[in-house]
Design an enzyme around this catalytic site. Structure first.
Site, short mmCIF file in Angstrom:
data_model
loop_
_atom_site.label_atom_id
_atom_site.label_comp_id
_atom_site.label_asym_id
_atom_site.label_seq_id
_atom_site.Cartn_x
_atom_site.Cartn_y
_atom_site.Cartn_z
N GLU A 176 0.83 -1.22 0.00
CA GLU A 176 0.00 0.00 0.00
C GLU A 176 0.85 1.26 0.00
O GLU A 176 0.69 2.14 0.85
CB GLU A 176 -0.95 0.01 1.19
CG GLU A 176 -2.00 -1.09 1.12
CD GLU A 176 -3.11 -0.94 2.15
OE1 GLU A 176 -2.88 -0.28 3.18
OE2 GLU A 176 -4.20 -1.48 1.93
N GLU A 374 -5.74 -8.26 -0.96
CA GLU A 374 -6.46 -8.03 0.31
C GLU A 374 -7.88 -7.63 -0.03
O GLU A 374 -8.11 -6.83 -0.95
CB GLU A 374 -5.84 -6.88 1.12
CG GLU A 374 -4.51 -7.19 1.75
CD GLU A 374 -3.97 -6.03 2.60
OE1 GLU A 374 -4.76 -5.27 3.19
OE2 GLU A 374 -2.73 -5.90 2.67
P1 P53 Z 1 -7.00 -2.55 9.56
C1 P53 Z 1 -6.30 1.88 5.47
C2 P53 Z 1 -7.09 1.77 4.34
C3 P53 Z 1 -7.07 0.62 3.59
C4 P53 Z 1 -6.22 -0.43 3.95
O1 P53 Z 1 -6.80 -2.58 7.99
C5 P53 Z 1 -5.42 -0.31 5.06
C6 P53 Z 1 -5.44 0.83 5.83
C7 P53 Z 1 -4.60 0.97 7.05
O2 P53 Z 1 -5.37 0.81 8.20
O3 P53 Z 1 -4.50 -1.24 5.44
C8 P53 Z 1 -4.50 -2.53 4.93
O4 P53 Z 1 -6.15 -3.62 10.12
C9 P53 Z 1 -3.16 -3.12 5.30
C10 P53 Z 1 -3.24 -4.21 6.33
C11 P53 Z 1 -4.39 -3.94 7.26
C12 P53 Z 1 -5.68 -4.03 6.45
O5 P53 Z 1 -5.66 -3.12 5.37
O6 P53 Z 1 -6.56 -1.18 9.96
O7 P53 Z 1 -2.42 -3.56 4.18
O8 P53 Z 1 -2.01 -4.31 6.97
O9 P53 Z 1 -4.47 -4.79 8.35
C13 P53 Z 1 -6.92 -3.78 7.28
O10 P53 Z 1 -8.45 -2.79 9.80
#
Ligand code: P53
Length: 475
Positions: A176, A374
């Protein structure tokens, strides 16, 4: 017949710092994730100056995969995973980050982890830098403010490519990389680039410099990977959060377009090997003169990525404001609620069509194979008699897979695979919580860090197993 390729890579994703634990085991150094405390849905995580006695650092133990990996991978195999996306903790390989010689014990851990996956025909998919920079590199060099970081990263990448070339084919350089456009929240610049903005500094300007060094480091790593082994496939990793205009008012349309440019120019550089014209014009207008050398430009050109990896969770919606005639997107002032979408407890909108929209948006510009690395729904789960009825998670994933299939079938997009977030419950990156759960496998641990760490299969575990078995036909 399924419309997805026969060898479509179904799997699940995680990142080292969010699930390994063992933060001091095997010679591991301290990473940025090790100095971030637990937050909540409403309170940010704190970034402390080193590890401070008595504070709750959820990533230190996480779900202790480090000591349980065989059992956990066995569960992934039971679901039928074809692949498993994780990251290599930089601080296991280079505890400080600037060493010349890697830490053999760290490399050995990943050898064993990957072998364990391969034993079940699960292909490891690896991110090199996923929010886990060595803390030492920040203290000593200022993180990605410093050009020296390029060499440290490339050295780390080289060591990993050489050691694991026969075990890992698909790699991603920076997780990201564009998340740091959210620099108004200190979490974003710190996790991507190890930068804490000081009073009087311009966060946006710092972000562009750091991102440039990272893009160059990525491009050099791509070149090296192809030299080491021409079969290695190196991707970028972009957070796809489409920015829609609130309505058809032309100023809102223009704002959404400028916002998309601000959030996704990183992909232009990764894929085209050069800065898009709108970025050059923007730097000139702002008087930003980042340190960009001719050698950098050549490296960018020679190190374009092989595929486009991205995350997708939600879309956002924007609106222009009258005091901003240049349409400089700022998330604090321009983001608005989308009246058509519902959001999770954490305020993340649920928008399955946005996944197809994002895939088309990328495909229109970049003509590369894509990999959804993801996608998932963070939610609290309730355990009843050892069971977790997480139909909300199943609904979310089902709706997104439906749109993903349309993108392949109706829009002709070349899609390599799908690794939902997350294979198993882990520590949330944004909030540090355990109870913002994404996994198919429940882990008994709460936000205070209490629990047995016992693993339980959720309803979504059995559902996803069938999805994989039927190559996405049985939803
Ligand atoms: P968490 C923000 C927006 C989209 C994806 O996020 C993001 C974030 C950061 O918070 O992160 C990704 O755990 C990232 C992972 C993360 C996952 O999304 O904040 O690549 O490490 O865990 C989910 O709910």
């Amino acid at each position: 017949m399924s419309i997805l390729k026969k060898d479509f890579l179904w799997g699940g994703a995680v990142a080292a710092h969010q699930f390994e634990g063992g933060w001091k085991d095997g010679g591991k150094g301290i990473s940025v994730a090790d100095i971030m405390t637990a937050g909540s849905a409403t309170a940010n995580r704190n970034i402390t100056d080193g590890v401070v006695e008595g504070k709750n650092y959820p990533n230190h133990e996480a779900i202790d995969f480090y000591h349980n990996y065989k059992e956990d991978i066995k569960l992934f195999a039971e679901m039928g995973f074809k692949c498993f996306r994780t990251s290599i903790a930089w601080t296991r390989i280079f505890p400080n980050g600037d060493e010349k010689v890697p830490n053999e014990e760290g490399l050995k851990f990943y050898d064993e982890l990957f072998d364990e996956c391969l034993k079940y025909n699960i292909e490891p998919i690896v991110t090199l830098s996923h929010f886990e920079l060595p803390y030492y590199l920040i203290k000593k060099y200022g993180g990605w403010r410093n050009r020296k970081m390029i060499d440290f990263f490339v050295n780390f990448a080289d060591v990993c490519f050489k050691r694991f070339e026969n075990k890992v084919k698909y790699w991603m350089t920076f997780n990201e990389i564009n998340n740091q456009t959210g620099y108004n929240n200190e979490f974003c610049l710190f996790t991507n680039s190890g930068i804490k903005v000081q009073k009087g500094e311009n966060a946006e300007k710092e972000m562009y410099q750091a991102a440039h060094y990272e893009l160059v480091a990525s491009a050099i790593a791509v070149q090296h990977a192809h030299k080491i082994n021409k079969d290695l496939q190196i991707g970028c990793m972009i957070a796809m959060v489409p920015l829609y205009p609130l309505d058809s008012k032309p100023t809102n349309i223009m704002m959404a377009q400028k916002a998309m440019q601000k959030r996704y120019w990183f992909a232009n550089v990764h894929v085209d090997g050069e800065y898009p014209t709108f970025m050059k014009a923007f730097f000139a207008k702002k008087g930003y003169v980042p340190d960009i050398t001719t050698a950098d430009l050549m490296n960018l050109k020679n190190g374009t990525v092989d595929y486009l990896g991205f995350s997708y969770y939600m879309s956002k919606t924007v609106k222009a404001t009258t005091d901003n005639p240049d349409y400089e997107y700022d998330d604090l002032t321009n983001d608005v609620q989308n009246p058509f979408l519902k959001a999770s407890e954490w305020g993340w909108s649920v928008d399955p069509e946005g996944l197809r929209y994002g895939m088309n948006w990328f495909n229109d510009r970049f003509h590369l194979p894509q990999f959804i690395v993801e996608n998932g729904f963070g939610s609290r789960d309730v355990v009843e008699d050892g069971k977790i009825h997480d139909d909300y998670r199943i609904d979310y994933l089902r709706q997104h897979i439906v749109e993903m299939k349309k993108a392949v079938e109706e829009d002709g997009i070349d899609l390599l695979g799908y690794t939902p977030w997350s294979a198993i419950d882990i520590v949330s990156a944004g909030t540090g919580q355990m109870e913002k759960r994404y996994g198919f496998i429940y882990v008994d641990k709460d936000d205070e860090g209490k629990g047995t760490l016992k693993r339980l299969r959720k309803d979504s575990f059995y559902w996803y197993k069938k999805v994989i078995e039927s190559n996405g036909q049985e939803l």
